[in-house]
Design a protein around this motif. Structure first.
Motif, PDB file in Angstrom:
ATOM      1  N   HIS A  79      -2.971  -8.391  -4.570  1.00  0.00           N
ATOM      2  CA  HIS A  79      -1.839  -9.108  -5.661  1.00  0.00           C
ATOM      3  C   HIS A  79      -0.603  -9.069  -5.124  1.00  0.00           C
ATOM      4  O   HIS A  79       0.331  -8.677  -6.268  1.00  0.00           O
ATOM      5  CB  HIS A  79      -2.306  -8.653  -6.878  1.00  0.00           C
ATOM      6  N   THR A  80      -0.139  -8.830  -4.218  1.00  0.00           N
ATOM      7  CA  THR A  80       1.501  -8.795  -3.707  1.00  0.00           C
ATOM      8  C   THR A  80       2.070  -9.737  -4.216  1.00  0.00           C
ATOM      9  O   THR A  80       1.495 -11.036  -3.976  1.00  0.00           O
ATOM     10  CB  THR A  80       1.406  -8.834  -2.067  1.00  0.00           C
ATOM     11  N   GLY A  81       3.236  -9.599  -4.833  1.00  0.00           N
ATOM     12  CA  GLY A  81       3.894 -10.638  -5.570  1.00  0.00           C
ATOM     13  C   GLY A  81       3.703 -10.820  -7.024  1.00  0.00           C
ATOM     14  O   GLY A  81       4.368 -11.495  -7.704  1.00  0.00           O
ATOM     15  N   VAL A 122       0.203   0.001   6.059  1.00  0.00           N
ATOM     16  CA  VAL A 122       0.060  -0.912   4.929  1.00  0.00           C
ATOM     17  C   VAL A 122       0.361  -2.341   5.057  1.00  0.00           C
ATOM     18  O   VAL A 122       1.130  -2.683   5.702  1.00  0.00           O
ATOM     19  CB  VAL A 122       1.324  -0.520   3.978  1.00  0.00           C
ATOM     20  N   TYR A 123      -0.477  -3.109   4.522  1.00  0.00           N
ATOM     21  CA  TYR A 123      -0.494  -4.381   4.311  1.00  0.00           C
ATOM     22  C   TYR A 123      -0.550  -5.075   3.087  1.00  0.00           C
ATOM     23  O   TYR A 123      -0.881  -4.547   2.104  1.00  0.00           O
ATOM     24  CB  TYR A 123      -1.822  -4.793   5.199  1.00  0.00           C
ATOM     25  N   LEU A 124       0.112  -6.286   3.143  1.00  0.00           N
ATOM     26  CA  LEU A 124       0.057  -7.125   1.687  1.00  0.00           C
ATOM     27  C   LEU A 124      -0.901  -8.177   1.658  1.00  0.00           C
ATOM     28  O   LEU A 124      -0.941  -9.082   2.418  1.00  0.00           O
ATOM     29  CB  LEU A 124       1.503  -7.806   1.852  1.00  0.00           C
ATOM     30  N   GLU A 125      -1.690  -7.993   0.699  1.00  0.00           N
ATOM     31  CA  GLU A 125      -2.755  -8.899   0.528  1.00  0.00           C
ATOM     32  C   GLU A 125      -2.495  -9.819  -0.689  1.00  0.00           C
ATOM     33  O   GLU A 125      -1.734  -9.505  -1.665  1.00  0.00           O
ATOM     34  CB  GLU A 125      -4.329  -8.066   0.055  1.00  0.00           C
ATOM     35  N   TRP A 185      -4.833 -12.414   4.065  1.00  0.00           N
ATOM     36  CA  TRP A 185      -5.119 -13.431   2.983  1.00  0.00           C
ATOM     37  C   TRP A 185      -6.231 -12.832   2.082  1.00  0.00           C
ATOM     38  O   TRP A 185      -7.205 -11.964   2.650  1.00  0.00           O
ATOM     39  CB  TRP A 185      -5.829 -14.817   3.671  1.00  0.00           C
ATOM     40  N   GLY A 186      -6.224 -13.149   0.764  1.00  0.00           N
ATOM     41  CA  GLY A 186      -7.309 -12.771  -0.136  1.00  0.00           C
ATOM     42  C   GLY A 186      -7.621 -13.524  -0.983  1.00  0.00           C
ATOM     43  O   GLY A 186      -6.853 -14.579  -1.280  1.00  0.00           O
ATOM     44  N   SER A 187      -8.792 -13.372  -1.557  1.00  0.00           N
ATOM     45  CA  SER A 187      -9.404 -14.679  -2.397  1.00  0.00           C
ATOM     46  C   SER A 187      -9.530 -14.278  -3.796  1.00  0.00           C
ATOM     47  O   SER A 187      -9.268 -15.044  -4.856  1.00  0.00           O
ATOM     48  CB  SER A 187     -10.907 -14.855  -1.808  1.00  0.00           C
ATOM     49  N   ASP A 188      -9.920 -13.304  -4.202  1.00  0.00           N
ATOM     50  CA  ASP A 188     -10.272 -12.834  -5.493  1.00  0.00           C
ATOM     51  C   ASP A 188     -11.465 -13.611  -6.112  1.00  0.00           C
ATOM     52  O   ASP A 188     -11.441 -14.335  -6.922  1.00  0.00           O
ATOM     53  CB  ASP A 188      -9.120 -12.476  -6.393  1.00  0.00           C
TER      54      ASP A 188
END
Length: 173
Positions: free
Chosen positions: A81-83, A100-103, A128-131
């Motif tokens: 939930h970056t941002g 550390v990576y931003l999803e 990239w992440g989908s949730d």
């Protein structure tokens, strides 16, 4: 986590079933700095596995992520939930910590977020992440595909970075 022993047993069961990563969620009231999580971090580090942390941009979380990244350098920490808020702090942690990576799973994506993350943290740090089941997948893909960044950065974000992170995972010795 009810105890470190319970966490170890849960993670070992997941590994035996073929898990290649972990997801931790702190809405249970237990901070990520709790000693009960230590077995999860140690096993993930040993296997070079990623851990996805549910995060909402809380100041205390960022300090916990920095400490976990420092103590367990062979695991990849993905900050979900970056941002959501404190965008600059997400970027700062990703720049300060190699692992550390931003999803990107986020229902309300601020305009230009993906470009700002790429410009400030680098395309190699954004995943990239989908949730899936909670957020429309067209929106999740669209924010990357429509970002004003080079196509090779889009490819990195949508699959390349995850492939690189997962390629490091190793089986038990």
């Amino acid at each position: 986590p009810s105890s470190a022993d319970d966490v170890r047993a849960d993670v070992e069961a997941g590994l035996a079933a073929g898990a290649t990563g972990l997801k931790l969620h702190n809405v249970n009231g237990v901070p990520y700095s709790s000693p009960a999580y230590e077995p999860a971090f140690a096993l993930a580090n040993e296997r070079r596995m990623p851990i996805l942390f549910h995060s909402w941009g809380q100041e205390a979380e960022f300090e916990q992520f920095r400490e976990i990244a420092r103590r367990y350098p062979d695991t990849a920490l993905l900050l979900a939930h970056t941002g959501s808020k404190e965008e600059e702090e997400y970027v700062r942690v990703a720049r300060d910590c190699d692992n550390v990576y931003l999803e990107l799973a986020l229902s309300a994506c601020p305009r230009g977020l993906v470009k700002r993350l790429v410009d400030n943290a680098g395309a190699g740090k954004v995943v990239w992440g989908s949730d899936v089941c909670f957020i429309n997948q067209a929106q999740q893909l669209g924010k990357v595909l429509g970002a004003r960044i080079p196509d090779d950065d889009k490819e990195r974000i949508l699959s390349g970075n995850a492939r690189r992170i997962l390629s490091r995972v190793r089986d038990a010795a």
